[in-house]
Design a protein around this motif. Structure first.
Motif, short mmCIF file in Angstrom:
data_model
loop_
_atom_site.label_atom_id
_atom_site.label_comp_id
_atom_site.label_asym_id
_atom_site.label_seq_id
_atom_site.Cartn_x
_atom_site.Cartn_y
_atom_site.Cartn_z
N ALA A 38 0.82 -1.22 0.00
CA ALA A 38 0.00 0.00 0.00
C ALA A 38 0.85 1.27 0.00
O ALA A 38 0.37 2.34 -0.37
CB ALA A 38 -0.92 0.01 1.21
N GLY A 39 2.10 1.16 0.45
CA GLY A 39 2.98 2.33 0.47
C GLY A 39 3.40 2.76 1.87
O GLY A 39 3.98 3.84 2.04
N LYS A 40 3.13 1.93 2.87
CA LYS A 40 3.45 2.29 4.26
C LYS A 40 4.96 2.49 4.45
O LYS A 40 5.40 3.50 4.98
CB LYS A 40 2.94 1.22 5.23
CG LYS A 40 1.45 0.93 5.11
CD LYS A 40 0.99 -0.13 6.11
CE LYS A 40 1.60 -1.50 5.90
NZ LYS A 40 1.19 -2.17 4.64
N SER A 41 5.73 1.49 4.03
CA SER A 41 7.19 1.57 4.24
C SER A 41 7.79 2.73 3.47
O SER A 41 8.68 3.43 3.98
CB SER A 41 7.87 0.26 3.82
OG SER A 41 7.41 -0.79 4.62
N THR A 42 7.32 2.96 2.26
CA THR A 42 7.84 4.07 1.46
C THR A 42 7.54 5.40 2.15
O THR A 42 8.40 6.29 2.22
CB THR A 42 7.25 4.04 0.03
OG1 THR A 42 7.49 2.75 -0.53
CG2 THR A 42 7.87 5.09 -0.86
N THR A 43 6.33 5.54 2.70
CA THR A 43 5.97 6.76 3.43
C THR A 43 6.90 6.95 4.63
O THR A 43 7.43 8.04 4.85
CB THR A 43 4.50 6.67 3.92
OG1 THR A 43 3.66 6.47 2.78
CG2 THR A 43 4.08 7.92 4.66
N ILE A 44 7.09 5.88 5.38
CA ILE A 44 7.94 5.96 6.58
C ILE A 44 9.37 6.32 6.19
O ILE A 44 10.01 7.15 6.83
CB ILE A 44 7.87 4.63 7.37
CG1 ILE A 44 6.49 4.52 8.05
CG2 ILE A 44 9.00 4.52 8.39
CD1 ILE A 44 6.22 3.20 8.72
N ARG A 45 9.85 5.73 5.10
CA ARG A 45 11.22 6.03 4.65
C ARG A 45 11.35 7.52 4.27
O ARG A 45 12.37 8.13 4.55
CB ARG A 45 11.61 5.13 3.48
CG ARG A 45 11.80 3.66 3.91
CD ARG A 45 12.15 2.77 2.72
NE ARG A 45 13.34 3.24 2.03
CZ ARG A 45 14.58 3.02 2.43
NH1 ARG A 45 14.79 2.30 3.51
NH2 ARG A 45 15.59 3.49 1.75
N MET A 46 10.32 8.08 3.69
CA MET A 46 10.38 9.50 3.34
C MET A 46 10.32 10.38 4.59
O MET A 46 11.02 11.39 4.67
CB MET A 46 9.27 9.87 2.35
CG MET A 46 9.52 9.27 0.97
SD MET A 46 8.44 9.96 -0.31
CE MET A 46 6.93 9.07 0.00
N ILE A 47 9.52 9.99 5.57
CA ILE A 47 9.45 10.74 6.84
C ILE A 47 10.84 10.76 7.49
O ILE A 47 11.26 11.76 8.06
CB ILE A 47 8.40 10.12 7.80
CG1 ILE A 47 6.98 10.29 7.23
CG2 ILE A 47 8.50 10.74 9.19
CD1 ILE A 47 5.91 9.51 7.99
N ASP A 152 7.78 0.17 12.21
CA ASP A 152 7.27 -0.38 10.96
C ASP A 152 7.05 -1.88 11.12
O ASP A 152 8.01 -2.63 11.27
CB ASP A 152 8.29 -0.09 9.84
CG ASP A 152 7.70 -0.33 8.44
OD1 ASP A 152 6.48 -0.58 8.33
OD2 ASP A 152 8.47 -0.28 7.46
N GLU A 153 5.81 -2.31 11.10
CA GLU A 153 5.42 -3.72 11.24
C GLU A 153 6.17 -4.39 12.41
O GLU A 153 6.82 -5.42 12.23
CB GLU A 153 5.71 -4.49 9.94
CG GLU A 153 4.94 -4.00 8.72
CD GLU A 153 3.55 -4.62 8.57
OE1 GLU A 153 3.14 -5.41 9.46
OE2 GLU A 153 2.88 -4.30 7.58
N PRO A 154 6.04 -3.85 13.62
CA PRO A 154 6.87 -4.37 14.72
C PRO A 154 6.46 -5.76 15.21
O PRO A 154 7.28 -6.44 15.83
CB PRO A 154 6.65 -3.34 15.84
CG PRO A 154 5.31 -2.77 15.56
CD PRO A 154 5.18 -2.75 14.07
N VAL A 199 -5.48 4.98 7.38
CA VAL A 199 -5.54 3.81 6.50
C VAL A 199 -5.21 4.25 5.08
O VAL A 199 -5.78 5.22 4.57
CB VAL A 199 -6.95 3.17 6.51
CG1 VAL A 199 -6.96 1.87 5.69
CG2 VAL A 199 -7.41 2.89 7.94
N ILE A 200 -4.27 3.53 4.44
CA ILE A 200 -3.94 3.85 3.05
C ILE A 200 -4.09 2.62 2.16
O ILE A 200 -4.05 1.47 2.64
CB ILE A 200 -2.52 4.46 2.88
CG1 ILE A 200 -1.42 3.46 3.21
CG2 ILE A 200 -2.35 5.71 3.72
CD1 ILE A 200 -0.02 3.93 2.78
N GLY A 201 -4.31 2.88 0.90
CA GLY A 201 -4.38 1.81 -0.10
C GLY A 201 -3.88 2.39 -1.40
O GLY A 201 -4.20 3.53 -1.73
N ARG A 202 -3.09 1.66 -2.10
CA ARG A 202 -2.53 2.10 -3.38
C ARG A 202 -1.88 3.49 -3.25
O ARG A 202 -2.00 4.33 -4.13
CB ARG A 202 -3.67 2.16 -4.41
CG ARG A 202 -3.29 1.61 -5.76
CD ARG A 202 -4.22 2.06 -6.84
NE ARG A 202 -5.64 1.87 -6.55
CZ ARG A 202 -6.59 2.41 -7.27
NH1 ARG A 202 -6.31 3.19 -8.28
NH2 ARG A 202 -7.86 2.19 -6.97
#
Ligand SMILES: Nc1ncnc2c1ncn2[C@@H]1O[C@H](COP(=O)(O)OP(=O)(O)OP(=O)(O)O)[C@@H](O)[C@H]1O
Length: 243
Positions: A38-47, A152-154, A199-202
Motif C-alpha cells: 500500500a505504500g506504508k514503508s515508502t511513506t515511513i522512509r520519506m518521513i 514499521d510492522e513491529p 488507512v492507506i491503499g494504493r
C-alpha cells in the motif's frame, strides 16, 4: 508530531505514495494501516529522510528530517530490516550508536532496562530470538529519548508474548506524551493497540479516524473483513498488475 503534506513517491514502474496528507498527533498511538504494497514503508522512509519525495513534504517535530540537528533525540524508528551485526552484543551495538550520535552511556543502560534486555546485553546478536532482536531495535529507537517513535510492522513474526509486549510499550510511550506511529497490515492488531487510524491503499489516504469510530461504524461485523472492504479496490488494483 508528524506532518505529511501531499507526499508523493513515483518510481519508473508506478506510484508508491500518491498525494498523502495526514498528521500524527502526540499522546496517542496511531495505527498506520494498509494491505501489503500500500505504500506504508515508502511513506515511513520519506518521513525519516531515507527516500526523497517526488512531491510534497514530511516534517518530524516541526522540521524536515534532514534539518534536524540531532535526529535521534527527535525521532526513533524500528524498520523492518534491522542492520544488526551478528558478532556484536546488544550493549556493544547500542554503545556504538550512542557514541556516534553524541549520546551519553547512561542512556544505553536505561534503554536496555526499558526493553528487558539487561540480563542478555552481553550476548552476541546471532544468539538472539526474533523477539529479542525486535526489543534491541526498539532499544536503539529509544536511545535518544525521542518525542516521536515510528515502528514499521513491529509484530511481524512475533509470538503472542512479544505482540503483547510491543502493544503495551507503544501505549506506555504514547501515555508519556510521545507521538507513536505503528504500521501494520492487520486491522485486528491495530484495533487493540491504536486509538487512531490512518488507512492507506494504493498509496492514497482511505481513512483518518479514531479506532472507536471505525469499530462503531463496523460493529457487528468482523474488523478484519471491514478493513478488507475498505481497502479492496487497492488490493484488486495490485492483484491485477496494473501498477
Ligand atoms: N525502490 C523501489 N522501486 C520501485 N518500486 C518500489 C520501490 N520501493 C517500493 N516500491 C513499490 O511501491 C509500492 C509500495 O511499497 P511499500 O513497501 O511502501 O508498501 P507497504 O505498504 O510497506 O507494503 P509491505 O507491508 O508489503 O512492505 C509497492 O508496489 C512496491 O513494489
Amino acid at each position: 508530531m508528524i506532518e505529511v503534506h501531499n507526499l508523493t513517491k513515483r518510481y519508473r514502474g508506478g506510484t508508491a505514495v500518491d498525494g498523502l496528507t495526514f498528521t500524527v498527533e502526540p499522546g496517542r498511538v496511531t495505527g498506520f494501516l494498509g494491505p501489503n504494497g500500500a505504500g506504508k514503508s515508502t511513506t515511513i522512509r520519506m518521513i525519516l529522510g531515507l527516500d526523497r519525495p517526488t512531491e510534497g513534504t514530511a516534517r518530524v517535530g516541526g522540521r524536515p528530517y534532514a534539518a534536524l540537528e540531532r535526529p535521534l533525540t527527535v525521532v526513533g524508528a524500528l524498520l523492518e530490516a534491522g542492520d544488526l551485526h551478528p558478532g556484536r552484543s546488544a550493549r556493544e551495538h547500542l554503545t556504538w550508536i550512542a557514541r556516534t550520535n553524541g549520546l551519553g552511556r547512561a542512556r544505553v543502560a536505561k534503554v536496555l532496562e526499558q526493553t528487558g534486555l539487561t540480563e542478555v546485553a552481553g550476548k552476541r546478536a546471532r544468539t538472539y530470538s526474533l523477539g529479542m532482536k525486535q526489543r534491541l531495535g526498539i532499544a536503539a529507537a529509544l536511545l535518544g529519548d525521542p518525542e516521536v517513535l515510528i515502528l514499521d510492522e513491529p509484530v511481524n513474526g512475533l509470538d503472542p508474548e512479544g505482540v503483547i509486549w510491543i502493544r503495551t510499550l507503544a501505549k506506555r510511550l504514547a501515555g508519556e506524551g510521545r507521538t507513536v506511529l505503528v504500521s501494520s497490515h492487520l486491522m485486528s492488531e491495530m484495533a487493540l493497540t491504536a486509538s487512531h487510524l490512518v488507512v492507506i491503499g494504493r498509496g492514497r489516504l482511505l481513512a483518518d479516524l479514531s479506532t472507536e469510530e471505525f469499530v462503531a461504524a463496523h460493529s457487528g461485523s468482523n474488523l478484519e473483513e471491514a478493513f478488507m472492504r475498505l481497502t479492496s479496490d487497492a488490493v484488486q488494483y495490485r492483484a491485477g498488475g496494473t501498477r
